[in-house]
Design an enzyme around this catalytic site. Sequence first.
Site, PDB file in Angstrom:
ATOM      1  N   HIS A 428       6.919 -16.140 -23.587  1.00 58.94           N
ATOM      2  CA  HIS A 428       6.831 -15.044 -24.549  1.00 58.94           C
ATOM      3  C   HIS A 428       5.804 -14.007 -24.101  1.00 58.94           C
ATOM      4  CE1 HIS A 428       5.275 -13.119 -28.275  1.00 58.94           C
ATOM      5  NE2 HIS A 428       6.544 -13.110 -28.617  1.00 58.94           N
ATOM      6  N   CYS A 804       0.341  17.054 -30.560  1.00 59.87           N
ATOM      7  CA  CYS A 804      -0.681  16.601 -29.622  1.00 59.87           C
ATOM      8  C   CYS A 804      -1.363  15.308 -30.048  1.00 59.87           C
ATOM      9  CB  CYS A 804      -1.737  17.688 -29.399  1.00 59.87           C
ATOM     10  SG  CYS A 804      -2.720  18.051 -30.869  1.00 59.87           S
TER      11      CYS A 804
END
Length: 859
Positions: A428, A804
């Site tokens: 995992h 931004c």
Amino acid sequence: MSLSGIAAEGRVLAAPISADAVLSAERFGARAVCLQRLIRLGLPVPCSVAIGFAAVHRIADGGPLDMAALLAPFGPLPLVSVRPSSGAADWGGPRTILDVGMNDAVRNALARDLGPEAAQARYLNFIRAYAADVARLDPDTIEAPFDAVDPVAVALTAYERATDAPFPQDPAEQLAQVLKSMARAWEGVSARLLRQAQGAPADAGLGLVVQEMATGLGHGESGTGVIRSLDPVTGAAGAVGEYRRQATFGEARRSGAMMPLDGEAGPTLRGEAPALHAELVEMAALCRQKLRDEMEIRFAIADGKLWVIDAIPARRSARAAVAAAVRLAEEGIISKQEAVLRVDPGALPELLHRRVDPAAKRDVILKGIGASPGGATGRLTFSARAALAAEAHEIPCILIRRETTPEDIRGMQAARAIVTERGGMTSHAAVIARGLGLPCIAGASGLRVSTRNKTMTIGGRVFREGDIITVDGTTGEAMAGAIAMQEPSLDGPFATLLDWADGFRDIGVRANADTPAGAAVAHRFAAEGIGLCRTEHMFFEPSRLAVMREMIFTDSPTDRAAALEQLLPMQRQDFMELFRIMAGHPVCIRLFDPPLHEFLPTDREGLTALAESLDLPLSDVIRRVDSITEFNPMLGLRGVRLGVTQPEIYEMQVRAIFEATVEASRIAGAAVVPEIMIPLVSAKREVELIKTRIDGVAAAVRNASGQEFRYRLCVLVETPRAALRAGEIAVHADILSFGTNDLTQMTYGLSRDDAGRFMSSYVSSGVFPEDPFHTLDKEGVGELLMMGASRGRKARPDIILAVCGEHAGNVDTIDFVRKAGFTYVSCSPYRVPVARLAAAHLALRDRLEAVETQDAASA
């Protein structure tokens, strides 16, 4: 089984894989369709049957399927494998199970043909696989003693003891249980999370392929192997792979030594069986040309006859994926558009992150499997919660776990690297880390992790939470302390692919960069400018910090301006360096934003030192610090509010920008046009006041220098009110740049520094679908973006629109704002290549959808 296959309710649930079968990846999966294409190419594929998504879902729900009909094509003693066939090869699936149908009768038949030892080994391996993957028993439950006379009999007895039922001898019963186990495993929570990490939808279907076993056993040349048409790590062209004589695939015990297909040293398939090697290489080249990809082909050789068991797109690193896509396009096998689409933007971080300097001195503390490449340094944390807390305080951290689980995913996203005591390349932790582009070491040998004590022990050395280590996910080593790093080399195919991508995307990509080093990275990654330069970060150097503190303690505008005069040449040099590095690309400079108390010490030692440096009584210093410290500083005297109430700060910065503009233009021989960003605006009058002062400074610099210049004014839209009043604000601005970090905080009334304490609970409870600081909230924050953009564009049609915040590098955000007509996104420098490629993907897919829609309309 009839050629029309097994059907129910008018749907074909399973069908033989043949050249004329009607199969699609959407119904039967990629593996089934690929096998059909191999058959159409005339390659020797063993008898195979495809089970469709609908049938697998039906099996998972307990519905029946005619096992006798499924096994009919495989003869009276069927011996088959069952492999997953998901919608895409990289979505994974349950583990392949081999030798289904193995029983006493088949064992006896194999013993007569190949000898009792080979028959016993295959039967024993199947019992173990069936017990572990179907009956869900502990593998140790059926382990036979090493010196057992008949280990099969011992294993059969152990199975019956553990399950209270004899091991099934009926091939139909075995197959039914195998199919049910694999179908239910696919629909489990863990499997869903793993495939979602690879980009699969949560409801992705699974097909299964039942195939006659090509055992790789025989009296003549026999064995199994794999051939790839590229080096999976570097992407270099050429047939590579390995071959094992008298072997079996999967988890079975192998009987022969592994040999390379070709090479200079030791035995090779080419040396031992040159004709078979040549046939394999020819097959690989044919598959590459006709299937239009670098392929990985599993094969078996039985008594000198070659069988193609499977072929999938070759597994490859991000580096190899880029090299392969460019090479296939340059050879004319695929188009440049397809080459761009072949490379997942999410895989690029593997190429972009730094690596540990090979020449650096290493105090190696542990060694494990290098499960995900790259290098990172950080402080040890032992839980997902601790990693999230570290991220909230901008502290780089390394997440240490025994093994990770789906509950750890959010902490893994917050960490710089992951180290696990257990696991391997397909664990995992390894799968998720590669998906996130994080360095990862799995299965660290000798490591002992104590989450209770928050320690890791290795070779007698104990490391505690907060200790600094460096992780090298490429070599699988971790070192004590911080180690020197090297920047990645991104020439050749990488640059070519992104150049192609730039030709297809329809939105600009800039970088957020606050320092010359950050700007250099942005320029190297071909950012089209700096969309956000946070100037306050320039003031934390010791020499500048002392001046800032002196300025804070002044009592009059005149004294404040005099103190700031000392910072003017430093700021001017900062901006000149940014202009030089960006070489004509725009640089958007945000004026001072944080509250002033952030520049003052908080402990008594620091306050005493400050009192000494200012020659003030300690009590006066403490009183002044207390007076400017705010209860909620993020909503207090900061940003444009400082510019309005203490204009000397902004006037110094603007003068530095314009003086740097004049000098940089002179040096470059071309006009530099700076962009000046006003932060935290809420009202048009704020913009009017600051713009008036900026224009005044500009006029003064023009008069003093004798040089003309222009600038663009940018308003940072990060308050809900600014978004709502964007129309009247846009009249005074050239750019509206939406700062989604603060805009999300203010929209939710939620501090991103504290959200980590409860965000996992909110997401798991369904309050939020995702952490809004990681994934843009399109319904709430996104609506403010759309309203602000629409109102701003209505008032000023030529307004430049940008995003931004940290969301700007996210693919979903890019898609959201490009469809709304935004001009550019600005993200962290290392996200720039990802954003460039993602924007190209989005534009190309829109074009393909438009063509498909047009074709459908005209059909």
